[in-house]
Design a protein around this motif. Structure first.
Motif, PDB file in Angstrom:
ATOM      1  N   LEU A  27       0.828  -1.203   0.000  1.00  0.00           N
ATOM      2  CA  LEU A  27       0.000   0.000   0.000  1.00  0.00           C
ATOM      3  C   LEU A  27       0.867   1.260   0.000  1.00  0.00           C
ATOM      4  O   LEU A  27       0.566   2.229  -0.702  1.00  0.00           O
ATOM      5  CB  LEU A  27      -0.937   0.009   1.208  1.00  0.00           C
ATOM      6  CG  LEU A  27      -1.952  -1.130   1.281  1.00  0.00           C
ATOM      7  CD1 LEU A  27      -2.734  -1.049   2.587  1.00  0.00           C
ATOM      8  CD2 LEU A  27      -2.890  -1.113   0.095  1.00  0.00           C
ATOM      9  N   LEU A  28       1.941   1.229   0.758  1.00  0.00           N
ATOM     10  CA  LEU A  28       2.845   2.370   0.822  1.00  0.00           C
ATOM     11  C   LEU A  28       3.527   2.613  -0.520  1.00  0.00           C
ATOM     12  O   LEU A  28       3.655   3.764  -0.958  1.00  0.00           O
ATOM     13  CB  LEU A  28       3.888   2.157   1.916  1.00  0.00           C
ATOM     14  CG  LEU A  28       4.852   3.310   2.177  1.00  0.00           C
ATOM     15  CD1 LEU A  28       4.090   4.569   2.569  1.00  0.00           C
ATOM     16  CD2 LEU A  28       5.832   2.926   3.268  1.00  0.00           C
ATOM     17  N   ARG A  29       3.943   1.551  -1.186  1.00  0.00           N
ATOM     18  CA  ARG A  29       4.577   1.706  -2.504  1.00  0.00           C
ATOM     19  C   ARG A  29       3.615   2.330  -3.508  1.00  0.00           C
ATOM     20  O   ARG A  29       3.987   3.219  -4.275  1.00  0.00           O
ATOM     21  CB  ARG A  29       5.082   0.360  -3.032  1.00  0.00           C
ATOM     22  CG  ARG A  29       6.460   0.019  -2.496  1.00  0.00           C
ATOM     23  CD  ARG A  29       7.028  -1.182  -3.216  1.00  0.00           C
ATOM     24  NE  ARG A  29       6.651  -2.350  -2.408  1.00  0.00           N
ATOM     25  CZ  ARG A  29       6.490  -3.568  -2.879  1.00  0.00           C
ATOM     26  NH1 ARG A  29       6.653  -3.818  -4.158  1.00  0.00           N
ATOM     27  NH2 ARG A  29       6.162  -4.550  -2.084  1.00  0.00           N
ATOM     28  N   ILE A  30       2.379   1.875  -3.492  1.00  0.00           N
ATOM     29  CA  ILE A  30       1.375   2.426  -4.405  1.00  0.00           C
ATOM     30  C   ILE A  30       1.099   3.889  -4.058  1.00  0.00           C
ATOM     31  O   ILE A  30       1.005   4.749  -4.944  1.00  0.00           O
ATOM     32  CB  ILE A  30       0.073   1.603  -4.360  1.00  0.00           C
ATOM     33  CG1 ILE A  30       0.330   0.174  -4.817  1.00  0.00           C
ATOM     34  CG2 ILE A  30      -1.008   2.259  -5.214  1.00  0.00           C
ATOM     35  CD1 ILE A  30      -0.817  -0.790  -4.527  1.00  0.00           C
ATOM     36  N   SER A  31       1.018   4.180  -2.775  1.00  0.00           N
ATOM     37  CA  SER A  31       0.772   5.546  -2.327  1.00  0.00           C
ATOM     38  C   SER A  31       1.902   6.482  -2.755  1.00  0.00           C
ATOM     39  O   SER A  31       1.657   7.614  -3.179  1.00  0.00           O
ATOM     40  CB  SER A  31       0.616   5.566  -0.808  1.00  0.00           C
ATOM     41  OG  SER A  31       0.371   6.862  -0.356  1.00  0.00           O
ATOM     42  N   ARG A  32       3.122   6.016  -2.659  1.00  0.00           N
ATOM     43  CA  ARG A  32       4.270   6.830  -3.080  1.00  0.00           C
ATOM     44  C   ARG A  32       4.242   7.074  -4.590  1.00  0.00           C
ATOM     45  O   ARG A  32       4.625   8.147  -5.053  1.00  0.00           O
ATOM     46  CB  ARG A  32       5.570   6.165  -2.672  1.00  0.00           C
ATOM     47  CG  ARG A  32       5.828   6.265  -1.194  1.00  0.00           C
ATOM     48  CD  ARG A  32       7.115   5.614  -0.802  1.00  0.00           C
ATOM     49  NE  ARG A  32       7.349   5.773   0.624  1.00  0.00           N
ATOM     50  CZ  ARG A  32       8.125   4.973   1.331  1.00  0.00           C
ATOM     51  NH1 ARG A  32       8.748   3.959   0.747  1.00  0.00           N
ATOM     52  NH2 ARG A  32       8.295   5.181   2.624  1.00  0.00           N
ATOM     53  N   LEU A  33       3.798   6.092  -5.334  1.00  0.00           N
ATOM     54  CA  LEU A  33       3.668   6.258  -6.776  1.00  0.00           C
ATOM     55  C   LEU A  33       2.631   7.344  -7.089  1.00  0.00           C
ATOM     56  O   LEU A  33       2.856   8.197  -7.948  1.00  0.00           O
ATOM     57  CB  LEU A  33       3.267   4.931  -7.417  1.00  0.00           C
ATOM     58  CG  LEU A  33       3.187   4.900  -8.934  1.00  0.00           C
ATOM     59  CD1 LEU A  33       4.537   5.192  -9.556  1.00  0.00           C
ATOM     60  CD2 LEU A  33       2.674   3.550  -9.388  1.00  0.00           C
ATOM     61  N   ILE A  34       1.526   7.305  -6.362  1.00  0.00           N
ATOM     62  CA  ILE A  34       0.499   8.336  -6.540  1.00  0.00           C
ATOM     63  C   ILE A  34       1.088   9.710  -6.225  1.00  0.00           C
ATOM     64  O   ILE A  34       0.847  10.683  -6.954  1.00  0.00           O
ATOM     65  CB  ILE A  34      -0.735   8.048  -5.663  1.00  0.00           C
ATOM     66  CG1 ILE A  34      -1.440   6.776  -6.133  1.00  0.00           C
ATOM     67  CG2 ILE A  34      -1.704   9.232  -5.668  1.00  0.00           C
ATOM     68  CD1 ILE A  34      -2.514   6.271  -5.187  1.00  0.00           C
ATOM     69  N   ASP A  35       1.866   9.797  -5.166  1.00  0.00           N
ATOM     70  CA  ASP A  35       2.505  11.065  -4.806  1.00  0.00           C
ATOM     71  C   ASP A  35       3.365  11.595  -5.949  1.00  0.00           C
ATOM     72  O   ASP A  35       3.341  12.788  -6.260  1.00  0.00           O
ATOM     73  CB  ASP A  35       3.365  10.907  -3.549  1.00  0.00           C
ATOM     74  CG  ASP A  35       2.550  10.680  -2.293  1.00  0.00           C
ATOM     75  OD1 ASP A  35       1.328  10.933  -2.316  1.00  0.00           O
ATOM     76  OD2 ASP A  35       3.143  10.244  -1.293  1.00  0.00           O
ATOM     77  N   LYS A  36       4.130  10.710  -6.586  1.00  0.00           N
ATOM     78  CA  LYS A  36       4.967  11.126  -7.714  1.00  0.00           C
ATOM     79  C   LYS A  36       4.118  11.669  -8.850  1.00  0.00           C
ATOM     80  O   LYS A  36       4.451  12.686  -9.474  1.00  0.00           O
ATOM     81  CB  LYS A  36       5.811   9.954  -8.227  1.00  0.00           C
ATOM     82  CG  LYS A  36       6.949   9.580  -7.330  1.00  0.00           C
ATOM     83  CD  LYS A  36       7.732   8.423  -7.931  1.00  0.00           C
ATOM     84  CE  LYS A  36       8.819   7.949  -7.011  1.00  0.00           C
ATOM     85  NZ  LYS A  36       9.589   6.844  -7.584  1.00  0.00           N
ATOM     86  N   TYR A  37       3.011  10.993  -9.142  1.00  0.00           N
ATOM     87  CA  TYR A  37       2.126  11.449 -10.210  1.00  0.00           C
ATOM     88  C   TYR A  37       1.503  12.801  -9.880  1.00  0.00           C
ATOM     89  O   TYR A  37       1.369  13.659 -10.752  1.00  0.00           O
ATOM     90  CB  TYR A  37       1.018  10.425 -10.472  1.00  0.00           C
ATOM     91  CG  TYR A  37       1.486   9.121 -11.061  1.00  0.00           C
ATOM     92  CD1 TYR A  37       2.657   9.017 -11.798  1.00  0.00           C
ATOM     93  CD2 TYR A  37       0.739   7.964 -10.886  1.00  0.00           C
ATOM     94  CE1 TYR A  37       3.069   7.809 -12.343  1.00  0.00           C
ATOM     95  CE2 TYR A  37       1.139   6.749 -11.427  1.00  0.00           C
ATOM     96  CZ  TYR A  37       2.314   6.677 -12.155  1.00  0.00           C
ATOM     97  OH  TYR A  37       2.709   5.492 -12.688  1.00  0.00           O
ATOM     98  N   VAL A  38       1.136  12.999  -8.617  1.00  0.00           N
ATOM     99  CA  VAL A  38       0.531  14.268  -8.205  1.00  0.00           C
ATOM    100  C   VAL A  38       1.548  15.401  -8.335  1.00  0.00           C
ATOM    101  O   VAL A  38       1.223  16.484  -8.837  1.00  0.00           O
ATOM    102  CB  VAL A  38      -0.018  14.176  -6.761  1.00  0.00           C
ATOM    103  CG1 VAL A  38      -0.405  15.537  -6.220  1.00  0.00           C
ATOM    104  CG2 VAL A  38      -1.212  13.229  -6.711  1.00  0.00           C
TER     105      VAL A  38
END
Length: 60
Positions: A27-38
């Motif tokens: 979940l944290l890895r996916i969340s960090r990916l979302i952060d990069k996209y944002v």
């Protein structure tokens, strides 16, 4: 796929991963990916706004 679409797709993946009770690490890895996209989305939007402002200011 543009930044906004990447964010939405990653959010769906995150929600599905949460529903499947995947590990916190996943979940944290996916969340960090979302952060990069944002961050990429906001950088692009700010660049576009600055360019528009510059073109409006030079037209006066």
């Amino acid at each position: 796929m543009n930044e906004k679409e990447k964010i939405e797709a990653a959010r769906k993946i995150l929600n599905n991963a949460y529903s499947l009770n995947l590990s916190k690490d996943v979940l944290l890895r996916i969340s960090r990916l979302i952060d990069k996209y944002v961050v990429a989305y906001h950088k692009k939007e700010n660049r576009v706004k600055k360019e528009k402002k510059r073109s409006n200011d030079s037209g006066r």
